[in-house]
Design a protein around this motif. Structure first.
Motif: not given
Ligand code: ARG
Length: 569
Positions: A120-121, A123, A160, A313, A331, A341, A359, A361
């Motif tokens: 995810d970048y 954004s 995102h 999110d 992320y 996060f 996941c 951050h």
């Protein structure tokens, strides 16, 4: 290095009380090349053998004296270490043959085969200019995408977009009150941003503005056609603008799933949180208590029913797992969202999703552009587009001066300008704040993209002068590379695959960026000392092969950072 370590592992296994695999793990690269190429530390053997590590190293070296292996030519003790010296000819032969055979694949592996990484970048937030805050996410995220791809992972890049939230109510109100179609069309994103700024300036004096904005956002959330049309239009116009920037940077996303993408999944998230018994009402709002986990509470829904950034999110994470079955989700978002996060991952865990532990951050520090060089507009915003254009312009001026006869100045200027911005970011430790200094970033002799690109262009020029024919490796060439600078360069070149791996694993493109500086420096040292053209024919051929392999490493490494390597500049 694997084969080398393997041979040493098998060699030492019968001599010490450790498995070959364990020995391989223990092997280190000595800090100074004079100390050898691989060192076996004897500390862990000391308690078992009841001897000092130095005595053990000494004894091992005595046992191995006079021997040599396929890859190593001698083993010498030095304090508590047993140091192996690789046979430089064998090493050069293996390394250069491999690079020249694998070409653009050198540096890549397939350790990620069959696994997916969601990244995810970038954004940015719709209807706001693509500010410098999002540069870092874009550049770092894209590099991680390329790095993981090089490791054989399936990468899913998701933008995102911040395309939902109360700010759209504000924009609609502002546009309905003060908007002008012609001005909007002329420069949509800037114009929308000005409207947004104006809204905030007046909202202090006219509180009914805020009220109206909430009303319009509510309409939008309820699916009102007029509200939706405004929103959709503003969104599309912003997206068109961002896409120009992404095109210039050569970045493509697999999905532009903005926050709005998850609107119809939010109810499900809220229902799940209730079912799992982790959500409770508090003053009309729905919250999740995270106090037992040392975190402030998370609000899933406001008392007027509106959902929040984190609600979206949560839905996004679940959707991504269900859709892509990721091994990891990254992320790439500024350090200021650390708490967000932590809360996000904790709530996912409380919802019972084991994959929450996969996941991550990937935070980064702030970037500041050195004063005096950029005009900041209202609201102190610097626009990425202007940053990029300015970098290209400066690169063009430098190239004009250094190489006035160059045929394609424009593509060189783009490569050097964009490279400066990217490298100025990526070569720094991600977590640190950056002060971007224009002159430094474009300094051809500094630690910059231009320095690396210049070494590459220089090699291309030598290869052209040598006739430009494709070179094929021949094993005897290795024996001609006897200078210290030649051997040092070969050693650096061999490191690309492990640097790519380390960069990806640590989520630190800076590891690869710093390494490429070392490669360029290694080349310059070599070139300073060893003429390529005009030396004896066999030596010239060997050196041409060496610089061709260097060229390949530079191209491959830069490509993984999203930086082009022009052949002339
Ligand atoms: N649009 C957000 C911002 O600019 C960044 C979104 C990051 N990604 C996410 N899944 N929260 O602050």
């Amino acid at each position: 290095m694997r084969e080398y370590k393997d041979e040493i592992g098998r060699l030492l296994e019968p001599l010490v009380n450790l498995t070959a695999a364990r020995i391989m793990d223990l092997l280190e690269v000595p800090p100074e090349p004079q100390l050898g190429d691989l060192a076996f530390p004897c500390f862990s053997l000391a308690p078992v053998l009841k001897k000092s590590p130095a005595a053990i190293a000494e004894e091992l070296s005595r046992k191995l004296s006079g021997q040599r292996g396929t890859f190593w030519e001698k083993a010498v003790s030095r304090g508590p270490y047993l140091n192996f010296f690789l046979d430089p000819v064998v090493f050069a032969r293996d390394t250069l043959a491999r690079i020249l055979k694998e070409k653009t694949d050198f540096g890549k592996t397939n350790i990620g085969q069959g696994r997916t990484v969601v990244i995810d970048y970038s954004s940015p937030n719709i209807a706001k200019p693509f500010g410098i805050g999002h540069i870092r996410s874009t550049v770092i995220g894209h590099a991680l995408y390329l790095l993981y791809q090089a490791l054989g992972y399936r990468c899913i890049g998701i933008n995102h977009l911040g395309d939902w939230g109360t700010q759209f109510g504000k924009l609609i109100v502002a546009y309905k009150r003060w908007g002008n179609e012609a001005e909007l069309l002329a420069d949509p994103v800037n114009y929308l941003f000005q409207l947004y700024v104006k809204f905030h300036q007046l909202a202090d004096k006219e509180p009914e503005l805020e009220y109206e904005a909430r009303f319009w956002f509510k309409k939008l959330e309820e699916g009102d056609a007029e509200a939706y049309d405004y929103w959709n239009r503003f969104r599309q116009m912003s997206l068109d603008n961002y896409n120009q920037i992404y095109d210039l940077l050569g970045i493509k996303f697999d999905f532009f799933h903005g926050e709005s993408h998850y609107n119809d999944m939010l109810e499900g998230v809220i229902r799940l949180a209730r079912e799992k018994g982790i959500a409770r009402e508090s003053e009309g709002a729905l919250i999740v208590d995270l106090e037992p986990h040392g975190l402030p509470p998370v609000m899933l829904q406001k008392k007027d029913g509106a959902t929040l950034y984190i609600t979206r999110d949560l839905a996004a994470a679940i959707y991504r797992y269900e859709t892509f079955n990721f091994a990891r989700a990254l992320y790439v978002v500024g350090a200021e969202q650390k708490l967000h996060f932590q809360q996000l991952f904790k709530v996912l865990e409380l919802l019972g999703f084991e994959w929450a532990q996969n996941c991550f951050h990937i935070p980064f520090g702030l970037i500041r552009f050195k004063e005096g060089r950029m005009s900041t507009r209202e609201g102190n915003v610097i626009f990425l587009e202007e940053v990029l254009q300015r970098a290209i312009r400066m690169a063009r001026e430098i190239i004009e001066e250094k190489n006035p006869g160059l045929a394609d100045k424009e593509s060189a200027a783009i490569a050097v300008g964009l490279g400066a911005v990217r490298f100025g970011d990526l070569s720094n430790d991600r977590i640190k704040d950056i002060e971007f200094d224009w002159d430094k970033a474009l300094d051809f002799s500094g630690e910059t993209a231009a320095y690396i690109q210049y070494a590459h262009a220089r090699i291309c020029s030598i290869l052209r002068k040598a006739g430009g024919a494709e070179l094929t490796w021949s094993d005897d060439a290795a024996a001609y590379l006897q200078q210290e600078e030649e051997r040092a360069l070969v050693k650096i070149l061999a490191l690309l695959p492990e640097k790519v791996l380390a960069s990806a694993e640590a989520y630190r493109p800076s590891i690869l960026a710093r390494y490429l500086i070392d490669v360029a420096r290694g080349f310059n040292r070599f070139y300073h000392r060893c003429p390529v053209l005009g030396s004896d024919a066999a030596l010239q051929q060997a050196r041409l092969l060496l610089i061709d392999a260097t060229r390949q490493v530079l191209v491959n490494g830069l490509a993984l950072l999203g930086i082009a390597a022009p052949e002339e500049m």
